[in-house]
Design a protein around this motif. Structure first.
Motif, PDB file in Angstrom:
ATOM      1  N   PHE A  30       5.866  -2.124  -1.124  1.00 22.31           N
ATOM      2  CA  PHE A  30       6.826  -2.910  -1.924  1.00 22.31           C
ATOM      3  C   PHE A  30       6.671  -4.402  -1.607  1.00 22.31           C
ATOM      4  CE2 PHE A  30       9.986   0.840  -2.245  1.00 22.31           C
ATOM      5  CZ  PHE A  30       9.682   1.075  -3.585  1.00 22.31           C
ATOM      6  N   ALA A  31       6.600  -4.703  -0.311  1.00 21.73           N
ATOM      7  CA  ALA A  31       6.471  -6.115   0.097  1.00 21.73           C
ATOM      8  C   ALA A  31       5.163  -6.701  -0.409  1.00 21.73           C
ATOM      9  CB  ALA A  31       6.561  -6.231   1.623  1.00 21.73           C
ATOM     10  N   ALA A  32       4.095  -5.926  -0.308  1.00 24.73           N
ATOM     11  CA  ALA A  32       2.778  -6.411  -0.748  1.00 24.73           C
ATOM     12  C   ALA A  32       2.761  -6.618  -2.264  1.00 24.73           C
ATOM     13  CB  ALA A  32       1.698  -5.414  -0.337  1.00 24.73           C
ATOM     14  N   ARG A  33       3.392  -5.708  -2.986  1.00 23.32           N
ATOM     15  CA  ARG A  33       3.502  -5.845  -4.448  1.00 23.32           C
ATOM     16  C   ARG A  33       4.237  -7.138  -4.806  1.00 23.32           C
ATOM     17  NH1 ARG A  33       0.186  -3.106  -7.778  1.00 23.32           N
ATOM     18  NH2 ARG A  33       0.454  -0.868  -7.744  1.00 23.32           N
ATOM     19  N   SER A  34       5.340  -7.388  -4.077  1.00 25.99           N
ATOM     20  CA  SER A  34       6.109  -8.616  -4.347  1.00 25.99           C
ATOM     21  C   SER A  34       5.250  -9.850  -4.168  1.00 25.99           C
ATOM     22  CB  SER A  34       7.297  -8.752  -3.386  1.00 25.99           C
ATOM     23  OG  SER A  34       8.161  -7.704  -3.559  1.00 25.99           O
ATOM     24  N   MET A  35       4.284  -9.743  -3.257  1.00 25.03           N
ATOM     25  CA  MET A  35       3.422 -10.894  -2.972  1.00 25.03           C
ATOM     26  C   MET A  35       2.206 -10.925  -3.886  1.00 25.03           C
ATOM     27  SD  MET A  35       3.672 -10.568   1.166  1.00 25.03           S
ATOM     28  CE  MET A  35       2.755 -12.016   1.652  1.00 25.03           C
ATOM     29  N   GLY A  36       2.066  -9.931  -4.770  1.00 21.34           N
ATOM     30  CA  GLY A  36       0.986  -9.983  -5.754  1.00 21.34           C
ATOM     31  C   GLY A  36      -0.271  -9.211  -5.385  1.00 21.34           C
ATOM     32  N   TYR A  37      -0.169  -8.312  -4.392  1.00 18.95           N
ATOM     33  CA  TYR A  37      -1.334  -7.497  -4.023  1.00 18.95           C
ATOM     34  C   TYR A  37      -1.299  -6.167  -4.767  1.00 18.95           C
ATOM     35  CZ  TYR A  37      -2.107 -10.737  -0.174  1.00 18.95           C
ATOM     36  OH  TYR A  37      -2.352 -11.866   0.556  1.00 18.95           O
ATOM     37  N   ASP A  38      -2.479  -5.590  -4.939  1.00 21.12           N
ATOM     38  CA  ASP A  38      -2.583  -4.229  -5.473  1.00 21.12           C
ATOM     39  C   ASP A  38      -2.649  -3.275  -4.276  1.00 21.12           C
ATOM     40  OD1 ASP A  38      -2.795  -2.142  -7.243  1.00 21.12           O
ATOM     41  OD2 ASP A  38      -4.931  -2.443  -7.670  1.00 21.12           O
ATOM     42  N   ILE A  39      -2.248  -2.021  -4.512  1.00 26.40           N
ATOM     43  CA  ILE A  39      -2.144  -1.044  -3.414  1.00 26.40           C
ATOM     44  C   ILE A  39      -2.903   0.231  -3.763  1.00 26.40           C
ATOM     45  CG2 ILE A  39      -0.534   0.381  -2.059  1.00 26.40           C
ATOM     46  CD1 ILE A  39      -0.102  -2.636  -1.700  1.00 26.40           C
ATOM     47  N   HIS A  40      -3.745   0.701  -2.826  1.00 27.43           N
ATOM     48  CA  HIS A  40      -4.318   2.040  -2.888  1.00 27.43           C
ATOM     49  C   HIS A  40      -3.863   2.771  -1.626  1.00 27.43           C
ATOM     50  CE1 HIS A  40      -7.966   0.929  -5.686  1.00 27.43           C
ATOM     51  NE2 HIS A  40      -6.790   0.541  -6.175  1.00 27.43           N
ATOM     52  N   VAL A  41      -3.709   4.085  -1.740  1.00 25.42           N
ATOM     53  CA  VAL A  41      -3.232   4.839  -0.565  1.00 25.42           C
ATOM     54  C   VAL A  41      -3.992   6.145  -0.417  1.00 25.42           C
ATOM     55  CG1 VAL A  41      -1.320   5.900  -1.887  1.00 25.42           C
ATOM     56  CG2 VAL A  41      -1.157   5.751   0.587  1.00 25.42           C
ATOM     57  N   LEU A  42      -4.191   6.549   0.826  1.00 26.37           N
ATOM     58  CA  LEU A  42      -4.760   7.868   1.132  1.00 26.37           C
ATOM     59  C   LEU A  42      -3.738   8.624   1.962  1.00 26.37           C
ATOM     60  CD1 LEU A  42      -8.327   8.671   2.475  1.00 26.37           C
ATOM     61  CD2 LEU A  42      -6.299   9.662   3.563  1.00 26.37           C
ATOM     62  N   ASP A  43      -3.404   9.837   1.518  1.00 32.32           N
ATOM     63  CA  ASP A  43      -2.427  10.651   2.249  1.00 32.32           C
ATOM     64  C   ASP A  43      -2.697  12.121   1.933  1.00 32.32           C
ATOM     65  OD1 ASP A  43       0.407  10.213   3.763  1.00 32.32           O
ATOM     66  OD2 ASP A  43       0.507  12.019   2.506  1.00 32.32           O
ATOM     67  N   PRO A  44      -2.429  13.018   2.878  1.00 28.87           N
ATOM     68  CA  PRO A  44      -2.638  14.449   2.599  1.00 28.87           C
ATOM     69  C   PRO A  44      -1.700  14.990   1.518  1.00 28.87           C
ATOM     70  CG  PRO A  44      -2.418  14.060   4.967  1.00 28.87           C
ATOM     71  CD  PRO A  44      -2.066  12.767   4.281  1.00 28.87           C
ATOM     72  N   GLU A  45      -0.542  14.350   1.336  1.00 24.62           N
ATOM     73  CA  GLU A  45       0.442  14.824   0.347  1.00 24.62           C
ATOM     74  C   GLU A  45       0.247  14.100  -0.975  1.00 24.62           C
ATOM     75  OE1 GLU A  45       3.096  16.972   0.505  1.00 24.62           O
ATOM     76  OE2 GLU A  45       2.434  17.618   2.507  1.00 24.62           O
ATOM     77  N   ALA A  46       0.019  14.878  -2.049  1.00 24.92           N
ATOM     78  CA  ALA A  46      -0.182  14.250  -3.360  1.00 24.92           C
ATOM     79  C   ALA A  46       1.055  13.459  -3.790  1.00 24.92           C
ATOM     80  CB  ALA A  46      -0.508  15.313  -4.394  1.00 24.92           C
ATOM     81  N   SER A  47       2.240  13.963  -3.413  1.00 26.13           N
ATOM     82  CA  SER A  47       3.475  13.292  -3.845  1.00 26.13           C
ATOM     83  C   SER A  47       4.053  12.434  -2.718  1.00 26.13           C
ATOM     84  CB  SER A  47       4.500  14.337  -4.265  1.00 26.13           C
ATOM     85  OG  SER A  47       4.771  15.181  -3.155  1.00 26.13           O
ATOM     86  N   CYS A  48       3.184  11.769  -1.974  1.00 23.30           N
ATOM     87  CA  CYS A  48       3.654  10.982  -0.820  1.00 23.30           C
ATOM     88  C   CYS A  48       4.561   9.826  -1.283  1.00 23.30           C
ATOM     89  CB  CYS A  48       2.474  10.455  -0.015  1.00 23.30           C
ATOM     90  SG  CYS A  48       1.453   9.259  -0.885  1.00 23.30           S
ATOM     91  N   ALA A  49       5.341   9.313  -0.338  1.00 25.60           N
ATOM     92  CA  ALA A  49       6.370   8.306  -0.662  1.00 25.60           C
ATOM     93  C   ALA A  49       5.787   7.000  -1.193  1.00 25.60           C
ATOM     94  CB  ALA A  49       7.224   8.044   0.584  1.00 25.60           C
ATOM     95  N   THR A  50       4.522   6.700  -0.863  1.00 27.29           N
ATOM     96  CA  THR A  50       3.914   5.442  -1.317  1.00 27.29           C
ATOM     97  C   THR A  50       3.340   5.568  -2.722  1.00 27.29           C
ATOM     98  OG1 THR A  50       3.373   5.002   0.992  1.00 27.29           O
ATOM     99  CG2 THR A  50       2.286   3.602  -0.605  1.00 27.29           C
ATOM    100  N   ARG A  51       3.130   6.796  -3.184  1.00 26.68           N
ATOM    101  CA  ARG A  51       2.458   7.005  -4.461  1.00 26.68           C
ATOM    102  C   ARG A  51       3.036   6.173  -5.616  1.00 26.68           C
ATOM    103  NH1 ARG A  51      -0.622  11.680  -6.313  1.00 26.68           N
ATOM    104  NH2 ARG A  51      -1.127  11.241  -8.471  1.00 26.68           N
TER     105      ARG A  51
END
Ligand code: ATP
Ligand code: MG
Length: 401
Positions: A30-51
């Motif tokens: 959320f903080a990175a988005r506010s600053m204008g960055y794009d986000i990719h994430v790797l997690d074992p859970e498809a429905s992880c909280a960052t998705r």
């Protein structure tokens, strides 16, 4: 393969990768988005909280080198929100893009025995511990130290993977409960209170140290945290110096949380380290000039570190799954009538007892005021679970002592 360092700083518009997509990743994203960055994430859970905050989610375990390479190949910098990442994955990412924090501090921290031995070798103050190789070592530790806590070397969090024991006869049971493999056995420390200190460090070595947070755990799980910690100037500076020294010695780039015990004898001991955002600094979003999440983004992108100045006393209380398992649903409207309060939910489906689902926060005129408000908010939300919370009015007066 030739590895070229990315240009520094990494500016908004770039892509930040996260190893781990739990709530810490989500709030940092959320903080990175506010600053204008794009986000990719790797997690074992498809429905992880960052998705929901990421433009790309790779679903893979933390030992999947190919998946990690896929993440790294599209990111300008990769960070992590959990330390249990396989070293091969850390190496693979670091050979393709900037990995911050780097492999070495994460490798030291991710094994409890390795971490304790490293801290000891560096001369940092610790309670007594042994690395148990067999059940009889656990029993021997209790014989020499008295009451102990046996901890698994990997994967424990929120007090999981821990067994408390007071008699040598309990050694066999603790050993098998922890999987009959090498484990850490710590003497049970006589705790007066618990502190943590968060340190941010950028690739160029710039350091920002946060004011200490005062923390309260129930059965090994954080229940609340408040800043300022209402401790002496001397203890503040001892804790901050200790944390800064650990962060510099271990060479963290990003964030390092140093969890500490203050003993009834007034000693300051390191409990454990975390190379990432920390539950005890969620109040930094409310009361400090720069939240820990924004600070992590600044640090890994080699931007100037933000001020850690206290703007307002602030406190948080964790919301575990238990709150949703009561007969009556949590009453958000009633809770949020408390002035200065806010609710933070992590978007996790499936409340389970002990699972961190969110937290409440509050600001106030003093630490007691902020803590009183957040606990009032909690009581309104879930009167049925406050009993297990182990926080009562004396706690409020305790922190003013
Ligand atoms: P978290 O994920 O919340 O940091 P964890 O599972 O990593 O927790 P620890 O930090 O080792 O576990 O322990 C959790 C809590 O249990 C501590 O904050 C403290 O309250 C208590 N505790 C742990 N070790 C000891 C000890 N040696 N003596 C006394 N209390 C302890
Ligand atoms: Mg801990």
């Amino acid at each position: 393969m030739t590895v070229t360092s990315p240009p520094s700083p990494i500016l908004p518009g770039a892509t930040i990768g996260f190893l781990g997509g739990g709530q810490l990743g989500r709030m940092t994203a959320f903080a990175a988005r506010s600053m204008g960055y794009d986000i990719h994430v790797l997690d074992p859970e498809a429905s992880c909280a960052t998705r929901p905050v990421a433009s790309r989610t790779i679903t893979a375990p933390f030992n999947d080198v190919a998946a990690a390479i896929e993440l790294a190949s599209q990111c300008d910098v990769v960070t992590l929100e959990i330390e249990q990442i396989h070293p091969d994955v850390l190496d693979a990412v670091a050979s393709r893009t900037a990995l911050r924090p780097g492999r070495d501090p994460v490798y030291i921290i991710q094994d409890r025995i390795r971490q304790k031995q490293w801290l000891k070798a560096q001369g940092f103050p610790l309670g007594n511990f042994v690395a148990a190789q067999q059940a009889s070592d656990v029993a021997d530790a209790v014989r020499s130290f008295g009451p102990c806590i046996a901890k698994s070397t990997h994967g424990g969090y929120d007090g999981r993977g821990q067994v408390r024991l007071s008699e040598p006869e309990q050694g066999d049971g603790a050993w098998s409960a922890l999987g009959s493999r090498e484990c850490l056995v710590e003497q049970k420390v006589d705790i007066h209170y618990e502190l943590s200190v968060l340190v941010a460090r950028s690739p160029s070595g710039a350091v920002a140290v946060y004011p200490p947070s005062r923390n309260h755990h129930t059965s090994g799980v954080l229940t609340w945290a408040v800043v300022p910690a209402v401790i002496s100037d001397d203890m503040t500076s001892r804790a901050q110096t200790l944390a800064r020294n650990v962060a510099e010695r271990i060479g963290i780039v990003g964030l390092l949380a140093v969890e500490c015990f203050v003993t009834t004898g007034g000693e300051l001991l390191v409990n454990e380290l975390a190379p990432r955002p920390h539950n005890t600094y969620h109040h930094s979003e409310r009361g400090l000039a720069t939240s820990q999440f924004e600070q992590l983004v600044r640090a890994i992108c080699d931007l100037p570190l933000g001020s850690t100045e206290l703007f307002a006393p602030s406190a948080i209380a964790n919301l575990l799954g238990d709150v949703w398992l009561q007969d009556t649903a949590p009453d958000m409207s009633y809770a949020l009538q408390v002035p200065g309060s806010r609710v933070h939910l992590y978007g996790k489906a499936g409340a389970r007892a002990g699972r961190k689902m969110g937290h409440l926060s509050a600001v106030g005129d003093t630490a007691q005021d902020a803590l009183g408000r957040v606990l009032d908010c909690y009581r309104r939300l879930s009167p049925g679970t406050i009993a297990s919370f182990d926080v009562h009015e004396p706690v409020l007066s305790h922190i003013s002592s």
